[in-house]
Design a protein around this motif. Structure first.
Motif, mmCIF file in Angstrom:
data_model
loop_
_atom_site.group_PDB
_atom_site.id
_atom_site.type_symbol
_atom_site.label_atom_id
_atom_site.label_comp_id
_atom_site.label_asym_id
_atom_site.label_seq_id
_atom_site.Cartn_x
_atom_site.Cartn_y
_atom_site.Cartn_z
ATOM 1 N N PRO A 231 -0.185 29.428 -51.307
ATOM 2 C CA PRO A 231 0.842 30.458 -51.129
ATOM 3 C C PRO A 231 1.878 30.418 -52.251
ATOM 4 O O PRO A 231 2.221 29.346 -52.759
ATOM 5 C CB PRO A 231 1.466 30.107 -49.779
ATOM 6 N N VAL A 232 2.351 31.593 -52.638
ATOM 7 C CA VAL A 232 3.383 31.702 -53.672
ATOM 8 C C VAL A 232 4.517 32.576 -53.159
ATOM 9 O O VAL A 232 4.425 33.196 -52.094
ATOM 10 C CB VAL A 232 2.799 32.292 -54.976
ATOM 11 N N SER A 233 5.569 32.651 -53.942
ATOM 12 C CA SER A 233 6.754 33.402 -53.548
ATOM 13 C C SER A 233 6.468 34.901 -53.421
ATOM 14 O O SER A 233 5.653 35.458 -54.165
ATOM 15 C CB SER A 233 7.865 33.178 -54.576
ATOM 16 N N THR A 234 7.187 35.545 -52.518
ATOM 17 C CA THR A 234 7.068 37.001 -52.362
ATOM 18 C C THR A 234 7.685 37.748 -53.538
ATOM 19 O O THR A 234 7.646 38.985 -53.575
ATOM 20 C CB THR A 234 7.735 37.460 -51.052
ATOM 21 N N GLN A 235 8.214 37.032 -54.521
ATOM 22 C CA GLN A 235 8.709 37.699 -55.727
ATOM 23 C C GLN A 235 7.595 38.500 -56.408
ATOM 24 O O GLN A 235 7.853 39.503 -57.070
ATOM 25 C CB GLN A 235 9.250 36.672 -56.719
ATOM 26 N N VAL A 236 6.354 38.053 -56.225
ATOM 27 C CA VAL A 236 5.232 38.746 -56.863
ATOM 28 C C VAL A 236 5.034 40.143 -56.281
ATOM 29 O O VAL A 236 4.363 40.993 -56.896
ATOM 30 C CB VAL A 236 3.940 37.916 -56.734
ATOM 31 N N ASN A 237 5.634 40.404 -55.131
ATOM 32 C CA ASN A 237 5.481 41.725 -54.514
ATOM 33 C C ASN A 237 6.038 42.837 -55.400
ATOM 34 O O ASN A 237 5.575 43.979 -55.337
ATOM 35 C CB ASN A 237 6.198 41.772 -53.158
ATOM 36 N N SER A 238 7.032 42.511 -56.210
ATOM 37 C CA SER A 238 7.650 43.506 -57.079
ATOM 38 C C SER A 238 7.116 43.366 -58.499
ATOM 39 O O SER A 238 7.167 42.279 -59.081
ATOM 40 C CB SER A 238 9.179 43.345 -57.099
ATOM 41 N N VAL A 239 6.650 44.470 -59.073
ATOM 42 C CA VAL A 239 6.120 44.428 -60.439
ATOM 43 C C VAL A 239 7.219 44.150 -61.452
ATOM 44 O O VAL A 239 6.932 43.826 -62.613
ATOM 45 C CB VAL A 239 5.395 45.747 -60.791
ATOM 46 N N ARG A 240 8.468 44.277 -61.032
ATOM 47 C CA ARG A 240 9.578 43.984 -61.950
ATOM 48 C C ARG A 240 9.694 42.492 -62.233
ATOM 49 O O ARG A 240 10.291 42.094 -63.233
ATOM 50 C CB ARG A 240 10.897 44.519 -61.385
ATOM 51 N N ASN A 241 9.164 41.677 -61.337
ATOM 52 C CA ASN A 241 9.213 40.225 -61.532
ATOM 53 C C ASN A 241 7.991 39.784 -62.318
ATOM 54 O O ASN A 241 6.863 40.142 -61.985
ATOM 55 C CB ASN A 241 9.255 39.514 -60.181
ATOM 56 N N ASN A 242 8.224 39.003 -63.352
ATOM 57 C CA ASN A 242 7.110 38.582 -64.204
ATOM 58 C C ASN A 242 7.487 37.321 -64.967
ATOM 59 O O ASN A 242 8.294 37.364 -65.888
ATOM 60 C CB ASN A 242 6.742 39.701 -65.190
ATOM 61 N N GLY A 243 6.905 36.216 -64.571
ATOM 62 C CA GLY A 243 7.167 34.952 -65.234
ATOM 63 C C GLY A 243 6.286 33.875 -64.652
ATOM 64 O O GLY A 243 5.701 34.044 -63.571
ATOM 65 N N PRO A 244 6.160 32.741 -65.341
ATOM 66 C CA PRO A 244 5.281 31.675 -64.851
ATOM 67 C C PRO A 244 5.681 31.126 -63.499
ATOM 68 O O PRO A 244 4.855 30.544 -62.789
ATOM 69 C CB PRO A 244 5.370 30.615 -65.953
ATOM 70 N N GLU A 245 6.952 31.323 -63.114
ATOM 71 C CA GLU A 245 7.390 30.819 -61.804
ATOM 72 C C GLU A 245 6.670 31.517 -60.659
ATOM 73 O O GLU A 245 6.635 30.990 -59.538
ATOM 74 C CB GLU A 245 8.904 30.987 -61.657
ATOM 75 N N LEU A 246 6.081 32.688 -60.916
ATOM 76 C CA LEU A 246 5.343 33.376 -59.861
ATOM 77 C C LEU A 246 4.118 32.583 -59.417
ATOM 78 O O LEU A 246 3.614 32.785 -58.311
ATOM 79 C CB LEU A 246 4.904 34.763 -60.330
ATOM 80 N N LEU A 247 3.645 31.687 -60.289
ATOM 81 C CA LEU A 247 2.466 30.878 -59.965
ATOM 82 C C LEU A 247 2.824 29.564 -59.275
ATOM 83 O O LEU A 247 1.921 28.820 -58.870
ATOM 84 C CB LEU A 247 1.667 30.566 -61.238
ATOM 85 N N ASP A 248 4.112 29.289 -59.124
ATOM 86 C CA ASP A 248 4.511 28.028 -58.495
ATOM 87 C C ASP A 248 4.130 28.023 -57.013
ATOM 88 O O ASP A 248 4.435 28.984 -56.286
ATOM 89 C CB ASP A 248 6.020 27.818 -58.616
ATOM 90 N N PRO A 249 3.471 26.964 -56.550
ATOM 91 C CA PRO A 249 3.156 26.879 -55.115
ATOM 92 C C PRO A 249 4.428 26.786 -54.284
ATOM 93 O O PRO A 249 5.421 26.181 -54.711
ATOM 94 C CB PRO A 249 2.334 25.587 -55.003
ATOM 95 N N LEU A 250 4.418 27.383 -53.123
ATOM 96 C CA LEU A 250 5.548 27.214 -52.219
ATOM 97 C C LEU A 250 5.607 25.767 -51.761
ATOM 98 O O LEU A 250 4.555 25.150 -51.523
ATOM 99 C CB LEU A 250 5.407 28.128 -51.004
ATOM 100 N N PRO A 251 6.807 25.197 -51.623
ATOM 101 C CA PRO A 251 6.895 23.820 -51.134
ATOM 102 C C PRO A 251 6.342 23.706 -49.726
ATOM 103 O O PRO A 251 6.440 24.641 -48.920
ATOM 104 C CB PRO A 251 8.407 23.526 -51.194
ATOM 105 N N ALA A 252 5.753 22.585 -49.425
ATOM 106 C CA ALA A 252 5.192 22.348 -48.089
ATOM 107 C C ALA A 252 6.309 22.359 -47.069
ATOM 108 O O ALA A 252 7.428 21.861 -47.316
ATOM 109 C CB ALA A 252 4.463 21.026 -48.050
#
Length: 258
Positions: A231-252
């Motif tokens: 799972p990753v952050s819901t930031q990816v839902n918006s095309v305006r967000n774009n950066g390597p942090e979108l690939l960061d796994p959500l913390p357990a």
């Protein structure tokens, strides 16, 4: 389906991975961690040298493997309006050889779309204010972090409003082929991109191979364990967000009290 993916490899990395003969890229694309429909994407094709636009006339030269930039969302050669491409980001492998929008491309214009991985959304038990399930995005990628070569098709649409000598009269577009998801990711979404393994690149890209049954044999679901999802952050839902942090796994999630 496949509606978003990540693609951060440099052209020089793709040249080595796909044994590219010629790079037909005018401007290098920035790493994109939220590729959405209509965006420009790197595309591997196999074409005779010098064929920059529509395939017209004979050319006996051996096809060369090229790295090009296409727009995600296939515009059929017969389209009156290129906006149709917004609805053509995926093609189902089961019916691609029959559909008017895809069958010619499937016969002679197959391509590879390099990716780091792709996103899918899983409905949770939580509800939105409108009563619909909240969806959790997942990033699905090769377990060994290798390049994901998605099977695709490309087309070259001629803009009738432009002059014959206008280099922008040809619009290059692509679509991603999808199939039923394998068990490891099928619980997230029932469809997934079709993948092409390196030993099958040559045959898949070969424009002289056009028999549908033979082509389907080249494409098989990912082997068990080939892909992993988190799972990753819901930031990816918006095309305006774009950066390597979108690939960061959500913390357990922390464990609750015993």
């Amino acid at each position: 389906m496949c509606g978003r993916y990540a693609s951060s490899r440099r052209p020089e990395d793709l040249v080595e991975e796909f044994e590219i003969d010629k790079v037909e890229v005018k401007e290098t694309l920035a790493p994109d961690f939220n590729v959405a429909p209509t965006k420009p994407v790197y595309t591997v094709v196999q074409r005779p040298p010098g064929k920059g636009g529509a395939d017209e006339g004979g050319d006996d030269a051996a096809p060369e493997r090229q790295l090009r930039v296409t727009s995600w969302g296939l515009v059929p050669f017969w389209a009156k309006d290129p906006a149709i491409g917004n609805k053509m980001i995926n093609a189902r492998m089961e019916t691609v050889h029959e559909k008017p929008a895809f069958r010619r491309a499937f016969a002679t214009r197959r391509c590879l779309l390099p990716a780091d991985g792709y996103y899918e959304w899983y409905p949770t038990e939580q509800k939105t204010k409108a009563g619909k399930p909240l969806k959790q995005p997942f990033f699905i990628h090769p377990a060994d972090d290798s390049v994901l070569a998605m099977a695709g098709l490309y087309e070259i649409w001629r803009d009738p409003t432009r002059d014959e000598d206008d280099p922008a009269r040809f619009k290059w577009t692509c679509t991603v082929l999808t199939t039923s998801a394998e068990d490891a990711v099928g619980h997230i979404h029932d469809r997934m991109p079709l993948l092409v393994e390196p030993e099958r690149y040559d045959a898949w890209l070969d424009p002289t191979l056009s028999e549908p049954d033979e082509l389907r044999k080249l494409l098989v679901p990912a082997a068990p364990g080939r892909l992993e999802a988190y799972p990753v952050s819901t930031q990816v839902n918006s095309v305006r967000n774009n950066g390597p942090e979108l690939l960061d796994p959500l913390p357990a999630e922390p464990e609750g009290p015993a």
